[in-house]
Design an enzyme around this catalytic site. Structure first.
Site, short mmCIF file in Angstrom:
data_model
loop_
_atom_site.label_atom_id
_atom_site.label_comp_id
_atom_site.label_asym_id
_atom_site.label_seq_id
_atom_site.Cartn_x
_atom_site.Cartn_y
_atom_site.Cartn_z
N HIS A 63 0.93 -1.33 0.24
CA HIS A 63 -0.07 -0.04 0.18
C HIS A 63 1.11 1.11 -0.15
O HIS A 63 2.34 1.10 0.40
CB HIS A 63 -0.72 -0.17 1.03
CG HIS A 63 -0.69 -0.29 2.59
ND1 HIS A 63 0.29 -0.72 3.55
CD2 HIS A 63 -0.21 1.24 3.48
CE1 HIS A 63 1.01 -0.97 4.34
NE2 HIS A 63 0.23 0.51 4.37
N ASP A 67 5.06 4.70 4.66
CA ASP A 67 6.59 3.41 6.02
C ASP A 67 6.35 2.51 5.18
O ASP A 67 7.85 1.44 5.18
CB ASP A 67 6.52 3.41 7.02
CG ASP A 67 5.07 3.13 7.46
OD1 ASP A 67 3.94 3.38 6.70
OD2 ASP A 67 4.55 2.31 7.80
N HIS A 68 5.85 2.65 3.89
CA HIS A 68 6.70 1.83 3.02
C HIS A 68 6.97 1.63 1.38
O HIS A 68 6.89 1.19 1.00
CB HIS A 68 4.75 0.70 2.66
CG HIS A 68 4.62 0.13 4.32
ND1 HIS A 68 4.16 -1.93 3.90
CD2 HIS A 68 3.53 0.33 5.03
CE1 HIS A 68 3.71 -1.40 5.27
NE2 HIS A 68 3.56 -0.43 5.84
N HIS A 140 -7.68 -1.92 5.90
CA HIS A 140 -7.00 -0.98 6.36
C HIS A 140 -7.40 0.33 6.43
O HIS A 140 -8.42 1.07 5.56
CB HIS A 140 -5.23 -1.21 5.71
CG HIS A 140 -4.44 -0.35 5.98
ND1 HIS A 140 -4.74 -0.05 7.89
CD2 HIS A 140 -2.96 0.64 5.54
CE1 HIS A 140 -3.19 0.87 7.82
NE2 HIS A 140 -3.10 1.08 6.78
N HIS A 269 6.05 -5.42 11.46
CA HIS A 269 5.31 -4.19 11.64
C HIS A 269 5.06 -4.58 13.13
O HIS A 269 3.61 -3.12 13.33
CB HIS A 269 4.39 -4.44 10.61
CG HIS A 269 3.54 -2.55 10.28
ND1 HIS A 269 3.26 -2.13 10.88
CD2 HIS A 269 4.04 -2.08 9.71
CE1 HIS A 269 2.61 -1.32 10.22
NE2 HIS A 269 3.49 -0.79 9.45
#
Length: 319
Positions: A63, A67-68, A140, A269
């Site tokens: 996604h 932070d990804h 999410h 995570h």
């Protein structure tokens, strides 16, 4: 197959954990590496490993939270600077192509390789003779996906000693036998493939899930998997907080793996509120739900052993 965790934290980097990035090393299977998510400073983490950016064949983005994905600009540029010229495929939600092309344009970064984007993440998104990847939408606060990586059954292994004893000469007949065909020798003897080969071995199944609440899609992707990598941002005591922010507790992750019949769960995570000393408490919360659970740490590596059909944790590499 090996899983190398480059970043295992949630949200912001901390002293213990960098942001999300996971390398699926397929060096024996296809001579390449697949990267799942690319949080900030992923290329810095890679410097402390034996990974080569030019070996990265595919990048899967779960996604578009920072932070990804914030590590992509540096990594893509470095892959070019370090001699990477093979095409790179990026699989991600709608918007990943715009994100990458925008930073390349504004920074005037020239790449020595082509990027092929795939933004349709539903069902089978990749398949060849050896591997298949399936994707599904999770639950999410923004569209977030999970991936199911399936290695197809390995071809039968030829028993050379047995073949020689039956009079099969070296050459093309051996290849036919290995490929499942029967052959006829010069004296008229028929040799069947099963006479000189061992049974085909099943491949591995790995589920790598993006940020998500507990949901049926995660269970489906994890069905009978050898290993599930599932986020565990919160502990069992903060279920409401996890749900409000679109995340899972370690108990949610364990329930997913248990319902799916997965062999091994790796909790990933992890919130910065949990220090290394807290890991025993987290594991204790799920020991009765899914006993074979590990908590990922940065630079932890797990190796798949085909003969035992089991994932084993390797010695961790620390900076």
């Amino acid at each position: 197959m090996q899983l190398l965790f480059l970043g295992t934290g949630a949200g912001m980097p901390s002293k213990q954990r960098n942001t999300s990035a996971l390398a699926l090393k397929l060096l024996e299977e296809r001579g390449t590496v697949w990267l799942f998510d690319c949080g900030e400073a992923t290329q810095h983490q890679i410097l402390h490993t034996t990974l080569k950016p030019r070996k990265i064949e595919k990048i899967f983005i779960t996604h578009l939270h920072g932070d990804h994905i914030f590590g992509l600009p540096g990594l893509l540029g470095s892959r070019s600077f370090q001699g990477g010229d093979e095409p790179l495929e990026i699989y991600g939600p709608t918007g990943i192509k715009e994100f990458v092309e925008t930073f390349l344009r504004i920074s005037r970064t020239h790449l020595t390789y082509d990027i092929v984007f795939h933004e349709q993440l539903e069902g089978v998104i990749f398949e060849d003779d050896t591997m298949r990847v399936e994707a599904a939408l999770l639950d999410h606060v923004i569209p977030s996906h999970g991936f199911r990586i399936i290695q197809k059954p390995l071809p039968p292994k030829l028993n050379m000693e047995r073949a020689t004893s039956l009079g099969v000469p070296k050459g093309p007949l051996l290849a036919k036998l290995k490929g499942g065909e029967a052959v006829v020798l010069e004296d008229g003897t028929t040799i069947k493939s099963e006479d000189v080969t061992e049974a085909s071995q099943p491949g591995f199944v790995v589920a790598i899930l993006g940020d998500t609440r507990y949901c049926e899609a995660a269970v489906a992707l994890s069905r009978d998997a050898d290993v599930v990598v599932h986020e565990a941002t919160f502990d069992a005591e903060t279920q409401k907080l996890a749900k409000d922010y679109g995340h899972s507790t370690i108990l949610d992750a364990a329930k997913t793996a248990s319902r799916a019949g997965a062999k091994t769960l790796i909790a990933n995570h992890i919130s910065a509120r949990f220090l290394p000393d807290d890991e025993k408490i987290l594991i204790a919360q799920v020991k009765d739900v899914h006993p074979r659970t590990w908590i990922a740490r940065d630079f932890a590596e797990y190796e798949w052993h085909q003969q035992a059909h089991k994932l084993k944790k390797k010695m961790e590499n620390h900076r």
